[in-house]
Design a protein around this motif. Structure first.
Motif, PDB file in Angstrom:
ATOM      1  N   SER A  38     -12.501  -0.887   5.385  1.00 54.78           N
ATOM      2  CA  SER A  38     -11.634   0.217   5.620  1.00 54.78           C
ATOM      3  C   SER A  38     -10.210  -0.442   5.366  1.00 54.78           C
ATOM      4  O   SER A  38      -9.298   0.281   5.208  1.00 54.78           O
TER       5      SER A  38
ATOM      6  N   THR B 259      -8.648   0.682   2.111  1.00 57.76           N
ATOM      7  CA  THR B 259      -8.310   2.055   2.021  1.00 57.76           C
ATOM      8  C   THR B 259      -6.982   2.143   2.578  1.00 57.76           C
ATOM      9  O   THR B 259      -5.980   2.934   2.212  1.00 57.76           O
TER      10      THR B 259
ATOM     11  N   ALA C 216      -5.658   7.934   3.952  1.00 52.93           N
ATOM     12  CA  ALA C 216      -6.379   7.138   4.844  1.00 52.93           C
ATOM     13  C   ALA C 216      -7.548   7.930   5.310  1.00 52.93           C
ATOM     14  O   ALA C 216      -8.752   7.525   5.365  1.00 52.93           O
TER      15      ALA C 216
END
Length: 283
Positions: free
Chosen positions: A59, A62, A198
């Motif tokens: 993540s 991201t 996000a």
């Protein structure tokens, strides 16, 4: 004054919304084209930055993409542009305060939708497809994957996701209006915009670039895009008009001319300083 109070931001936003609704059609379309292109460039930057990120970054990749995407909204709000999601907050607020009619509101939103679409399609086709920035290797893979995730949502999911998106994007616009400095506007824009990206909420103008760019590369269809466009457009309108504009209208602007800050219980009086209203607490 470096920062406006919430009441002042509400008043400023209503005036800004009225001005937007009264702009000539040619100006709205040109500024709408620019805004659509700016948001598309921000998304193109996002894809180019994160496409080659190692899988083990998870993540964090991201987050990096979300951190660079807000450049598009910065260009719109500081450089100049008419962005649909921002107008979905400011123009309805002008209508709620009876500065414009509902017909003027919808005319503006439809014109800005058209302008944004043309700008986003320009970037998707010429920069993405013709120049090849989204048509090769890892960039194409990332583009198709991201577009597929947007199209995977059903009508209700896309609508609710659109609400979440424009709740944050409209607040980014609201915070940018609150500041009188360049740095303050950048910070106000960056955090809420980064958050919506996000999280993965759906933004109708960002999707005007993402999904057509994938279609230009031979993936998905225009029919699929239309079925995404409708709920996301409606969700973005609900997020901006209801969760931001209507909420602050009820608190700050429901009375024709608010005289005091609603959050202060003590007596205060308005004063004029260099043509701007400020509020000071009486001793």
């Amino acid at each position: 004054m470096a920062v406006k109070t919430p009441l002042e931001v509400a008043q400023y936003t209503a005036q800004a919304g009225a001005k937007k609704a009264h702009n000539p059609v040619s100006s709205v379309l040109i500024l709408g084209f620019l805004a659509g292109a700016f948001i598309a460039l921000g998304f193109l930057l996002d894809i180019r930055v994160i496409a080659s990120a190692p899988a083990e970054w998870g993540s964090f990749a991201t987050f990096i993409g979300a951190a660079v995407f807000p450049v598009g909204l910065m260009l719109v709000l500081i450089g100049g542009g008419e962005l649909l999601t921002g107008n979905m907050m400011a123009v309805p607020l002008a209508a709620m305060t009876r500065k414009i009619t509902l017909s003027s509101m919808f005319k503006n939103l439809l014109l800005v939708t058209l302008g944004n679409l043309l700008g986003a399609l320009f970037v998707a086709f010429f920069f993405g497809h013709v120049l090849g920035l989204t048509s090769e290797g890892l960039y194409l893979t990332k583009l198709v994957d991201m577009a597929g995730h947007k199209l995977h949502d059903g009508f209700l999911q896309a609508f609710i996701s659109g609400i979440g998106c424009n709740w944050l994007v409209a607040l980014a616009v609201w915070l940018s209006y609150a500041s009188d400095t360049m740095s303050g506007k950048v910070l106000g824009i960056w955090f809420p915009t980064m958050a919506f990206v996000a999280i993965g909420f759906q933004h109708v103008v960002a999707n005007m670039f993402l999904i057509p760019a994938a279609i230009f590369e031979g993936h998905y269809s225009w029919g699929q895009y239309v079925m995404n466009f409708i709920p996301v457009w409606l969700g973005n309108l609900t997020g901006g008009a209801l969760f931001v504009a209507a909420a602050y209208w009820v608190v700050y602007l429901r009375q024709a001319e608010p005289k005091v800050k609603p959050e202060m219980a003590t007596s205060i009086e308005p004063m004029e300083t260099e043509g701007r209203v400020i509020l000071s607490k009486q001793a």
